[in-house]
Design a protein around this motif. Structure first.
Motif, short mmCIF file in Angstrom:
data_model
loop_
_atom_site.label_atom_id
_atom_site.label_comp_id
_atom_site.label_asym_id
_atom_site.label_seq_id
_atom_site.Cartn_x
_atom_site.Cartn_y
_atom_site.Cartn_z
N VAL A 225 0.83 -1.21 0.00
CA VAL A 225 0.00 0.00 0.00
C VAL A 225 0.87 1.26 0.00
N GLY A 226 1.88 1.28 0.86
CA GLY A 226 2.75 2.45 0.94
C GLY A 226 3.54 2.68 -0.33
N ALA A 227 3.98 1.59 -0.97
CA ALA A 227 4.75 1.73 -2.20
C ALA A 227 3.93 2.40 -3.28
N VAL A 228 2.66 2.02 -3.41
CA VAL A 228 1.80 2.62 -4.43
C VAL A 228 1.65 4.13 -4.20
N PHE A 229 1.42 4.51 -2.94
CA PHE A 229 1.22 5.93 -2.64
C PHE A 229 2.49 6.74 -2.88
N TYR A 230 3.62 6.27 -2.35
CA TYR A 230 4.84 7.07 -2.46
C TYR A 230 5.42 7.08 -3.87
N TRP A 231 5.16 6.04 -4.64
CA TRP A 231 5.57 6.08 -6.04
C TRP A 231 4.83 7.20 -6.75
N GLY A 232 3.50 7.27 -6.52
CA GLY A 232 2.72 8.28 -7.22
C GLY A 232 2.92 9.69 -6.70
N ASN A 233 3.13 9.84 -5.41
CA ASN A 233 3.17 11.16 -4.80
C ASN A 233 4.57 11.75 -4.71
N THR A 234 5.57 10.92 -4.47
CA THR A 234 6.91 11.42 -4.18
C THR A 234 7.93 11.08 -5.26
N TRP A 235 7.93 9.85 -5.71
CA TRP A 235 9.00 9.40 -6.60
C TRP A 235 8.76 9.79 -8.05
N LEU A 236 7.52 9.63 -8.53
CA LEU A 236 7.25 9.92 -9.94
C LEU A 236 7.55 11.36 -10.34
N PRO A 237 7.24 12.38 -9.51
CA PRO A 237 7.57 13.75 -9.94
C PRO A 237 9.04 13.93 -10.28
N SER A 238 9.93 13.44 -9.43
CA SER A 238 11.37 13.58 -9.73
C SER A 238 11.75 12.73 -10.93
N PHE A 239 11.11 11.59 -11.10
CA PHE A 239 11.36 10.74 -12.26
C PHE A 239 10.96 11.46 -13.54
N PHE A 240 9.80 12.14 -13.52
CA PHE A 240 9.34 12.86 -14.70
C PHE A 240 10.28 14.00 -15.06
N VAL A 241 10.79 14.69 -14.06
CA VAL A 241 11.71 15.80 -14.32
C VAL A 241 13.00 15.29 -14.96
N LYS A 242 13.52 14.21 -14.43
CA LYS A 242 14.83 13.72 -14.87
C LYS A 242 14.76 12.93 -16.17
N HIS A 243 13.71 12.10 -16.33
CA HIS A 243 13.69 11.17 -17.46
C HIS A 243 12.64 11.50 -18.52
N ALA A 244 11.65 12.32 -18.20
CA ALA A 244 10.63 12.68 -19.20
C ALA A 244 10.71 14.14 -19.62
N GLY A 245 11.58 14.91 -18.99
CA GLY A 245 11.78 16.31 -19.37
C GLY A 245 10.62 17.22 -19.01
N ILE A 246 9.82 16.83 -18.01
CA ILE A 246 8.69 17.66 -17.59
C ILE A 246 9.19 18.70 -16.60
N PRO A 247 8.82 19.98 -16.78
CA PRO A 247 9.29 21.03 -15.86
C PRO A 247 8.84 20.78 -14.42
N PRO A 248 9.68 21.11 -13.44
CA PRO A 248 9.31 20.89 -12.03
C PRO A 248 8.00 21.57 -11.63
N GLN A 249 7.77 22.78 -12.15
CA GLN A 249 6.53 23.48 -11.80
C GLN A 249 5.31 22.71 -12.28
N THR A 250 5.42 22.06 -13.42
CA THR A 250 4.29 21.27 -13.94
C THR A 250 4.04 20.05 -13.08
N THR A 251 5.11 19.42 -12.59
CA THR A 251 4.92 18.22 -11.77
C THR A 251 4.17 18.54 -10.47
N ILE A 252 4.30 19.78 -9.99
CA ILE A 252 3.56 20.17 -8.79
C ILE A 252 2.05 20.07 -9.05
#
Length: 371
Positions: A225-252
């Motif tokens: 349960v915790g892995a699903v939440f933290y992947w979506g809430n905490t880890w994916l934003p930094s992943f998107f910035v680094k590997h998908a080129g999405i601006p940090p402000q957009t990930t917010i």
């Protein structure tokens, strides 16, 4: 948790305090973790225990609703501060504002905490465990007292009546005084007083004595349960910035959308459980669906499509919202109320620790090998 959060906003900078500044920050973050680890589980237990039987799941889920509301408010505050504060000012004092605003929630939480009575379920269970503890303690003392009364006659030990009745002969053996029974009221009263004077039972000892299997089950459940939440809430934003080129402000704003969906899903899942959808069955179905879709999701993330990343991150947090909606109902049923907070918090925090590992496994095994 409010106290260290406010103090973070008052910390000196590295230029002012040198190495002491990051050390103090790390220490305060550690204290925040301790507070979160203890208080959040206690809140789930308390809500579950005071709930009416027909509303157990939805009432227990309110702890996760408050988590979603808190994250939403936090995102909006950060967005407002960063949007209205110049970059130079942000580095000087702007970053302190969100931490200092926690003083309002600190005051509100303190007032609530000092006006919340213990649940009747906890008081009854506590008395039952306390009674069982002292009963076991009295039995141990009785056994020790009985053992100390045994008389051993070595050399001229066992009584033998080969001589006269007045002068019996003896041989090597032992004479045992009859076991003390409950008819020995003076001794029992003394043992009772000693037992009651002994320290109250230790919840963790009682927990591992009889509920270690439940702890293992909850650790495994919480890890998923915790892995699903933290992947979506905490880890994916930094992943998107680094590997998908999405601006940090957009990930917010992506996180904000997902958290709102998560917060709405939590009470819906609780209501479904209270109306007959089995919490274990519902969670198992959600786990199977999330497992079956995980690889397609990450393949979609590699397309670097903003729409795909945004939509699928929201779907992941919806899955997380349903899973946590029934977590209090499932996990509080594992333990009696007298050790429930200790058991739930211990297993919850151990399970959450596994979330530090899963994102790195994905990067090493899946992403790096496919790029």
């Amino acid at each position: 948790m409010g106290v260290p959060t406010v103090i973070v906003g008052c910390l000196p900078t590295y230029a002012q305090a040198g190495i002491a500044a990051p050390i103090l920050l790390a220490l305060l973050r550690f204290i925040q973790g301790l507070a979160m680890g203890g208080e959040f589980g206690a809140a789930m237990v308390y809500l579950s225990e005071i709930a009416l039987p027909e509303y157990k799941a939805v009432t227990g889920s309110l702890g996760y609703v408050s988590l979603g509301v808190g994250v939403t408010v936090g995102i909006l505050v950060v967005a407002a501060v960063t949007g209205r504060t110049p970059a130079a000012a942000m580095m000087v004092w702007g970053w302190r504002v969100p931490f200092l605003l926690a003083i309002f929630t600190l005051v509100a939480a303190t007032i609530l905490r000092y006006n919340m009575p213990e649940s009747s379920e906890f008081l009854v269970s506590k008395e039952e465990i306390d009674e069982e503890f002292h009963k076991r303690l009295r039995q141990q003392m009785l056994t020790q007292q009985t053992s100390s009364k045994r008389l051993s006659f070595r050399g001229s030990g066992r009584l033998s009546f080969r001589g006269s009745a007045q002068h019996p002969q003896t041989t090597d053996a032992a004479v045992t005084v009859p076991t003390i029974t409950e008819d020995d009221s003076p001794l029992l009263k003394d043992l009772e007083a000693q037992a009651l004077a002994t320290k109250h039972y230790v919840p963790l000892v009682e927990l591992f004595r009889g509920y270690w299997r439940g702890i293992l089950v909850q650790i495994a459940y919480t890890a998923w349960v915790g892995a699903v939440f933290y992947w979506g809430n905490t880890w994916l934003p930094s992943f998107f910035v680094k590997h998908a080129g999405i601006p940090p402000q957009t990930t917010i704003w992506m996180v904000l959308t997902g958290i709102i969906a998560y917060t709405i899903t939590v009470p819906i899942g609780g209501i479904m459980s209270d109306r007959g959808v089995g919490p274990v069955t519902g969670t198992a179905v959600a786990a199977l669906i999330s497992g079956a879709t995980s690889v397609p999701f990450f393949l979609a993330f590699q397309t670097k499509s903003l729409v795909a990343c945004w939509l699928l991150q929201t779907v992941i947090l919806i899955f997380a919202g349903y899973a946590v909606s029934v977590t209090p109902k499932i996990c509080t049923a594992i333990y009696p109320a007298g050790v429930r907070i200790s058991g739930l918090n211990f297993a919850y925090n151990i399970g959450e620790c596994s979330n530090m590992v899963s994102p790195h496994l994905y990067l090493d095994v899946f992403y790096h090998t496919s790029t």
